[in-house]
Motif scaffolding. Structure first.
Motif, PDB file in Angstrom:
ATOM      1  N   ASP A   1       0.766  -1.113   0.048  1.00  0.00           N
ATOM      2  CA  ASP A   1      -0.102   0.013  -0.063  1.00  0.00           C
ATOM      3  C   ASP A   1       0.855   1.190  -0.112  1.00  0.00           C
ATOM      4  OD1 ASP A   1       0.854  -0.238   2.540  1.00  0.00           O
ATOM      5  OD2 ASP A   1      -0.910  -0.239   3.580  1.00  0.00           O
ATOM      6  N   LEU A   2       2.307   1.159  -0.377  1.00  0.00           N
ATOM      7  CA  LEU A   2       3.140   2.550  -0.306  1.00  0.00           C
ATOM      8  C   LEU A   2       3.485   2.235  -1.651  1.00  0.00           C
ATOM      9  CD1 LEU A   2       4.334   4.408   1.532  1.00  0.00           C
ATOM     10  CD2 LEU A   2       6.349   3.127   1.815  1.00  0.00           C
ATOM     11  N   PRO A   3       2.910   2.956  -2.719  1.00  0.00           N
ATOM     12  CA  PRO A   3       3.260   2.791  -4.263  1.00  0.00           C
ATOM     13  C   PRO A   3       4.632   3.058  -4.346  1.00  0.00           C
ATOM     14  CG  PRO A   3       1.009   3.995  -3.962  1.00  0.00           C
ATOM     15  CD  PRO A   3       1.900   3.934  -2.484  1.00  0.00           C
ATOM     16  N   LYS A   4       5.152   4.085  -3.867  1.00  0.00           N
ATOM     17  CA  LYS A   4       6.468   4.536  -4.588  1.00  0.00           C
ATOM     18  C   LYS A   4       7.723   3.734  -3.631  1.00  0.00           C
ATOM     19  CE  LYS A   4       6.321   8.737  -2.034  1.00  0.00           C
ATOM     20  NZ  LYS A   4       4.742   8.929  -1.937  1.00  0.00           N
ATOM     21  N   GLY A   5       7.606   2.922  -2.782  1.00  0.00           N
ATOM     22  CA  GLY A   5       8.385   2.166  -2.088  1.00  0.00           C
ATOM     23  C   GLY A   5       9.259   2.962  -1.200  1.00  0.00           C
ATOM     24  N   TYR A   6       8.665   4.119  -0.952  1.00  0.00           N
ATOM     25  CA  TYR A   6       9.156   5.000   0.132  1.00  0.00           C
ATOM     26  C   TYR A   6       8.202   5.891   0.826  1.00  0.00           C
ATOM     27  CZ  TYR A   6      10.086   8.629  -3.135  1.00  0.00           C
ATOM     28  OH  TYR A   6       9.961   9.580  -4.157  1.00  0.00           O
ATOM     29  N   GLN A   7       8.279   6.315   1.939  1.00  0.00           N
ATOM     30  CA  GLN A   7       7.339   7.223   2.406  1.00  0.00           C
ATOM     31  C   GLN A   7       8.057   8.585   2.748  1.00  0.00           C
ATOM     32  OE1 GLN A   7       6.836   6.862   6.818  1.00  0.00           O
ATOM     33  NE2 GLN A   7       4.423   7.386   6.497  1.00  0.00           N
ATOM     34  N   ILE A   8       7.661   9.690   2.436  1.00  0.00           N
ATOM     35  CA  ILE A   8       8.047  11.091   2.515  1.00  0.00           C
ATOM     36  C   ILE A   8       7.898  11.272   4.114  1.00  0.00           C
ATOM     37  CG2 ILE A   8       8.385  13.477   2.216  1.00  0.00           C
ATOM     38  CD1 ILE A   8       7.435  12.789  -0.864  1.00  0.00           C
ATOM     39  N   SER A   9       8.887  11.684   4.979  1.00  0.00           N
ATOM     40  CA  SER A   9       8.598  12.097   6.363  1.00  0.00           C
ATOM     41  C   SER A   9       9.817  12.576   7.005  1.00  0.00           C
ATOM     42  CB  SER A   9       8.706  10.508   7.163  1.00  0.00           C
ATOM     43  OG  SER A   9       8.497  10.671   8.540  1.00  0.00           O
ATOM     44  N   GLN A  10       9.478  13.257   8.019  1.00  0.00           N
ATOM     45  CA  GLN A  10      10.638  14.265   8.587  1.00  0.00           C
ATOM     46  C   GLN A  10      11.484  13.267   9.815  1.00  0.00           C
ATOM     47  OE1 GLN A  10       8.198  17.456  10.063  1.00  0.00           O
ATOM     48  NE2 GLN A  10       9.114  18.828   8.513  1.00  0.00           N
ATOM     49  N   PHE A  11      12.724  13.168   9.534  1.00  0.00           N
ATOM     50  CA  PHE A  11      13.555  12.565  10.399  1.00  0.00           C
ATOM     51  C   PHE A  11      14.351  13.207  11.146  1.00  0.00           C
ATOM     52  CE2 PHE A  11      17.560   9.780  10.674  1.00  0.00           C
ATOM     53  CZ  PHE A  11      16.759   8.994  11.840  1.00  0.00           C
ATOM     54  N   GLU A  12      15.385  14.077  10.465  1.00  0.00           N
ATOM     55  CA  GLU A  12      16.528  14.738  11.196  1.00  0.00           C
ATOM     56  C   GLU A  12      16.015  15.670  11.733  1.00  0.00           C
ATOM     57  OE1 GLU A  12      20.257  15.050   8.340  1.00  0.00           O
ATOM     58  OE2 GLU A  12      18.669  14.049   7.037  1.00  0.00           O
ATOM     59  N   VAL A  13      15.338  16.769  11.060  1.00  0.00           N
ATOM     60  CA  VAL A  13      14.709  18.017  11.573  1.00  0.00           C
ATOM     61  C   VAL A  13      13.352  17.883  11.448  1.00  0.00           C
ATOM     62  CG1 VAL A  13      14.973  20.554  12.032  1.00  0.00           C
ATOM     63  CG2 VAL A  13      16.681  19.172  10.894  1.00  0.00           C
ATOM     64  N   PRO A  14      12.508  17.424  12.671  1.00  0.00           N
ATOM     65  CA  PRO A  14      10.979  17.491  12.648  1.00  0.00           C
ATOM     66  C   PRO A  14      10.368  18.887  12.859  1.00  0.00           C
ATOM     67  CG  PRO A  14      11.794  16.983  14.926  1.00  0.00           C
ATOM     68  CD  PRO A  14      13.185  17.136  13.917  1.00  0.00           C
ATOM     69  N   ILE A  15       9.167  19.161  12.420  1.00  0.00           N
ATOM     70  CA  ILE A  15       8.885  20.634  12.863  1.00  0.00           C
ATOM     71  C   ILE A  15       8.547  20.890  14.075  1.00  0.00           C
ATOM     72  CG2 ILE A  15       6.513  19.962  12.350  1.00  0.00           C
ATOM     73  CD1 ILE A  15       6.211  22.448  10.716  1.00  0.00           C
ATOM     74  N   VAL A  16       8.154  19.880  14.861  1.00  0.00           N
ATOM     75  CA  VAL A  16       7.999  20.160  16.507  1.00  0.00           C
ATOM     76  C   VAL A  16       8.903  19.346  17.278  1.00  0.00           C
ATOM     77  CG1 VAL A  16       6.349  19.912  18.303  1.00  0.00           C
ATOM     78  CG2 VAL A  16       5.596  20.791  16.078  1.00  0.00           C
ATOM     79  N   GLU A  17       9.392  19.938  18.326  1.00  0.00           N
ATOM     80  CA  GLU A  17      10.402  18.986  19.191  1.00  0.00           C
ATOM     81  C   GLU A  17      10.218  19.645  20.759  1.00  0.00           C
ATOM     82  OE1 GLU A  17      14.720  17.062  18.010  1.00  0.00           O
ATOM     83  OE2 GLU A  17      14.010  18.998  17.372  1.00  0.00           O
ATOM     84  N   ASN A  18      10.627  18.523  21.558  1.00  0.00           N
ATOM     85  CA  ASN A  18      10.550  18.970  22.981  1.00  0.00           C
ATOM     86  C   ASN A  18       9.328  19.875  23.729  1.00  0.00           C
ATOM     87  OD1 ASN A  18      13.400  17.890  22.680  1.00  0.00           O
ATOM     88  ND2 ASN A  18      14.261  19.534  22.389  1.00  0.00           N
ATOM     89  N   GLY A  19       8.369  18.979  23.437  1.00  0.00           N
ATOM     90  CA  GLY A  19       7.015  19.714  24.196  1.00  0.00           C
ATOM     91  C   GLY A  19       6.870  18.665  25.357  1.00  0.00           C
ATOM     92  N   HIS A  20       5.498  18.911  25.962  1.00  0.00           N
ATOM     93  CA  HIS A  20       4.839  18.003  26.975  1.00  0.00           C
ATOM     94  C   HIS A  20       3.596  18.417  27.317  1.00  0.00           C
ATOM     95  CE1 HIS A  20       5.465  21.957  29.089  1.00  0.00           C
ATOM     96  NE2 HIS A  20       4.351  21.572  30.186  1.00  0.00           N
ATOM     97  N   LEU A  21       2.788  17.640  28.149  1.00  0.00           N
ATOM     98  CA  LEU A  21       1.542  17.929  28.478  1.00  0.00           C
ATOM     99  C   LEU A  21       1.423  17.020  29.970  1.00  0.00           C
ATOM    100  CD1 LEU A  21      -0.045  14.725  28.185  1.00  0.00           C
ATOM    101  CD2 LEU A  21      -0.280  15.342  25.941  1.00  0.00           C
ATOM    102  N   MET A  22       0.239  17.489  30.813  1.00  0.00           N
ATOM    103  CA  MET A  22       0.069  17.019  31.746  1.00  0.00           C
ATOM    104  C   MET A  22      -1.153  16.283  31.999  1.00  0.00           C
ATOM    105  SD  MET A  22       2.393  18.706  33.523  1.00  0.00           S
ATOM    106  CE  MET A  22       2.212  18.383  35.297  1.00  0.00           C
ATOM    107  N   ILE A  23      -0.782  14.884  32.482  1.00  0.00           N
ATOM    108  CA  ILE A  23      -1.952  14.013  32.606  1.00  0.00           C
ATOM    109  C   ILE A  23      -2.592  14.328  34.312  1.00  0.00           C
ATOM    110  CG2 ILE A  23      -1.110  12.335  30.791  1.00  0.00           C
ATOM    111  CD1 ILE A  23       0.033  10.633  33.357  1.00  0.00           C
ATOM    112  N   ASP A  24      -3.823  13.984  34.166  1.00  0.00           N
ATOM    113  CA  ASP A  24      -4.467  14.327  35.174  1.00  0.00           C
ATOM    114  C   ASP A  24      -5.102  12.737  36.087  1.00  0.00           C
ATOM    115  OD1 ASP A  24      -4.780  17.196  34.560  1.00  0.00           O
ATOM    116  OD2 ASP A  24      -5.891  16.272  32.901  1.00  0.00           O
ATOM    117  N   PHE A  25      -4.835  12.791  37.200  1.00  0.00           N
ATOM    118  CA  PHE A  25      -5.171  11.823  38.078  1.00  0.00           C
ATOM    119  C   PHE A  25      -6.529  12.137  38.968  1.00  0.00           C
ATOM    120  CE2 PHE A  25      -0.739  11.187  37.439  1.00  0.00           C
ATOM    121  CZ  PHE A  25      -0.746   9.883  36.918  1.00  0.00           C
TER     122      PHE A  25
END
Length: 478
Positions: A86-110
Motif C-alpha cells: 500500500d506504499l506505491p513509491k517504495g518509500y515514505q516522505i517523512s521528517q527524520f533529522e529535523v522535525p517541525i515540532v520538538e521537545n514539548g510536554h503535556l500534563m496527565i490528570d489523576f
C-alpha cells in the motif's frame, strides 16, 4: 508489590483534516469508492513531483504551540525507504533529522487531582500509506488514503502503567480535537497508536528491550494489550528466558484472545536508509505563519482552571466536562442560555450522560444544550421540581425536538407556587391532624416532615416544596 517497573512510550499517528493530501491535490475523502482519489503523485508514478500542503504545516505548528514545544523555523523532509503493497513509491516522505515540532510536554490528570508531566520528544509530518483489504485468499489495495497528511507524535518513555498511558492518550486526543486539526476518530483510524513496552527491575535506570504493539485504535484494547505484554515480559524474566523470548519486535494485539502475537522483527532507523527528500525544499516558516498558528483556542487545562475560578465548579466536575471538546461546548451553551453553572454541570454530567451511556455519544444526543438549560432554569425559578425535571428529560429523549415548556404543561408537572392555594392545602392538613399539631407544638418537631409529606400528597406533588416548607412553618409557629 511487583519487583519490576514498567516503561511505556507511545507513538501516535494523527490524520490532519486538510481538504487535500499532503503532497498533491487529491481529496482526503478516502471513505469513497476505492482508488478514485489518486493521481500520479500519490501513485508514485515516474516524473511526478510532490508539492507541500501549507495547511498541514500550519496544523502541525498549532499542535506544537499547544504542547509548549519548540516549533522549528526550518525543518526538512526525508525519504524513509521500505516496501509495502500500500506504499506505491517504495518509500515514505517523512521528517527524520529535523522535525517541525520538538521537545514539548503535556500534563496527565489523576482522580485525586494530582498531575504528572509527560514529555513529547517530537511531532513530525509525513504521508499516510494506503489500505490493504484481505478477502479470503486475495488481498486488495485501496490507495485513497495514500498521501493523507499525518502528524506522528512521539512521547518520551515517561509512563509507568497502562492507566498512565491511557490518560496520556485521552489528553492528547482532547488537545487534537480542541485545536480542530483532526476529527481523531479512532474507529476510522484517524487517531491510532503504536505502544512501546519494556520492563526493568525497580531502581534500575537502564532501558531494556522494548516491544512495539502496532496500530492500536481503542483505549480499552490499549489498556488490555499493555497489561498482557507486561505480564508476558515479567514471566519471561522470572523464568530466566527473557533474552530468548523478549526481543525487539513488532507485535499485534488480538482483542478476541486478549493477547499480543509476533508480527515481524522491529526495524532500526538504519534499516530505512533515510536521506533528504530531493524533490522538496526545506520548510521555512515566515512570521505571518507563526503568528497565525499561535492563535490557538483555549486548551483543556486552561478551560478547567477557568471553570473552577469563574463558575465555582469542583475540580473533578471541571475535569470531566473539559475532557471532551463536545462536552465543554455543550456546557458553555447551557451557561450562555442562563443556566446556573453548577446545576448545568450536574445535569450534564449525571442526568444527561447517565441516559446517553452506552446508547449514543453526546454529539448525537436527542436533547440539545438549550433544552437542558431550559429544564435547569425551570427548576431554578420554581416552575417544576427537580424530580419533575427528570421526567421532562425522559420525555425529551422520547420526543426529540419537543419544547420544554409545552412538555411541562402536557405532563402536568407545573408546580403550584401561589401562596393562597398552598395555604388552603396546609389548613386542610392541619385541621385533619389536630392531635399531631398539638404534639408538634409540645416539642415533637420531627412531625414537621409528616406535615410536609401530607401537603405534598394533597397537592399530588404539584406544590412548590420550598413554599410548602416556608408557609407551613409560619402556620405552625403562629
Amino acid at each position: 508489590m511487583s519487583a519490576f517497573e514498567v516503561v511505556i512510550g507511545l507513538e501516535i499517528h494523527v490524520q490532519l483534516n486538510t481538504k487535500t493530501k499532503i503532497f498533491c491535490n487529491c481529496a482526503t475523502s478516502f471513505a469513497d469508492r476505492q482508488n478514485i482519489h489518486t493521481c500520479p503523485v500519490c501513485l508514485g508514478l515516474p516524473g511526478a513531483l510532490p508539492v507541500l500542503n501549507k495547511e498541514a504545516v500550519k496544523k502541525a505548528m498549532m499542535f506544537g504551540y499547544a504542547i509548549e514545544a519548540t516549533v522549528h523555523r526550518k525543518s526538512i523532509f526525508n525519504r524513509k525507504n521500505y516496501f509495502y503493497p500500500d506504499l506505491p513509491k517504495g518509500y515514505q516522505i517523512s521528517q527524520f533529522e529535523v522535525p517541525i515540532v520538538e521537545n514539548g510536554h503535556l500534563m496527565i490528570d489523576f482522580d485525586d487531582g494530582s498531575q504528572k508531566r509527560i514529555g513529547i520528544t517530537r511531532a513530525h509530518l509525513e504521508e499516510d500509506a494506503g489500505k490493504n483489504i484481505h478477502e479470503g485468499r486475495h488481498s486488495l489495495v485501496d490507495l485513497n488514503r495514500a498521501g493523507t497528511p499525518l502528524l506522528e507524535i512521539v512521547s518520551e518513555p515517561d509512563m509507568r502503567s497502562a492507566d498512565e498511558a491511557v490518560r496520556y492518550l485521552k489528553k492528547l486526543h482532547a488537545i487534537v480535537r480542541y485545536l480542530g486539526i483532526s476529527d481523531a476518530n479512532m474507529q476510522e483510524g484517524s487517531f491510532r497508536c503504536d505502544v512501546n513496552v519494556s520492563i526493568r527491575p525497580k531502581g534500575d535506570e537502564k532501558l531494556y528491550t522494548r516491544v512495539e504493539i502496532k496500530n492500536m485504535n481503542s483505549f480499552r484494547f490499549i489498556h488490555q494489550a499493555i497489561g498482557y505484554e507486561v505480564e508476558r515480559q515479567i514471566e519471561a524474566w522470572e523464568d530466566g528466558v527473557y533474552d530468548e523470548e523478549v526481543w525487539q519486535e513488532t507485535r499485534l494485539f488480538d482483542p478476541d484472545k486478549g493477547e499480543t502475537r509476533s508480527m515481524r522483527g522491529k526495524e532500526e532507523s538504519a534499516d530505512y536508509r533515510y536521506f533528504p527528500e530531493p524533490d522538496l525544499l526545506p520548510v521555512i516558516l515566515d512570521e505571518e505563519m507563526i503568528e497565525e498558528a499561535k492563535q490557538i483556542p483555549e486548551m483543556p487545562d486552561e478551560k478547567r482552571a477557568r471553570y473552577v475560578k469563574d463558575f465555582g465548579l469542583r475540580e473533578y466536575d471541571a475535569a470531566v466536562i473539559t475532557s471532551e471538546v463536545e462536552m465543554a461546548r455543550y456546557f458553555e451553551t447551557m451557561v450562555e442560555e442562563g443556566a446556573d453553572p453548577k446545576e448545568a454541570a450536574k445535569w450534564l454530567t449525571i442526568e444527561l450522560q447517565g441516559r446517553l451511556k452506552g446508547v449514543a455519544a453526546l454529539e448525537s444526543s436527542p436533547v440539545t444544550a438549550k433544552q437542558l438549560a431550559a429544564i435547569v432554569k425551570r427548576i431554578a425559578d420554581g416552575t417544576i421540581s427537580g424530580k419533575a425535571g427528570k421526567e421532562v428529560l425522559d420525555y425529551l429523549f422520547e420526543h426529540e425536538g419537543a419544547d420544554v415548556d409545552e412538555a411541562i404543561e402536557k405532563l402536568g408537572l407545573k408546580q403550584v407556587s401561589d401562596d393562597n392555594a398552598i395555604l388552603a392545602l396546609i389548613d386542610d392538613v392541619l385541621a385533619a391532624n389536630a392531635e399531631k399539631v398539638e404534639e408538634y407544638k409540645g416539642g415533637k418537631e420531627k412531625l414537621f416532615g409528616f406535615f410536609v409529606g401530607q401537603v405534598m400528597k394533597a397537592s399530588k406533588g404539584s406544590a412548590n416544596p420550598g413554599k410548602v416548607n416556608q408557609l407551613l412553618k409560619e402556620r405552625l409557629n403562629r
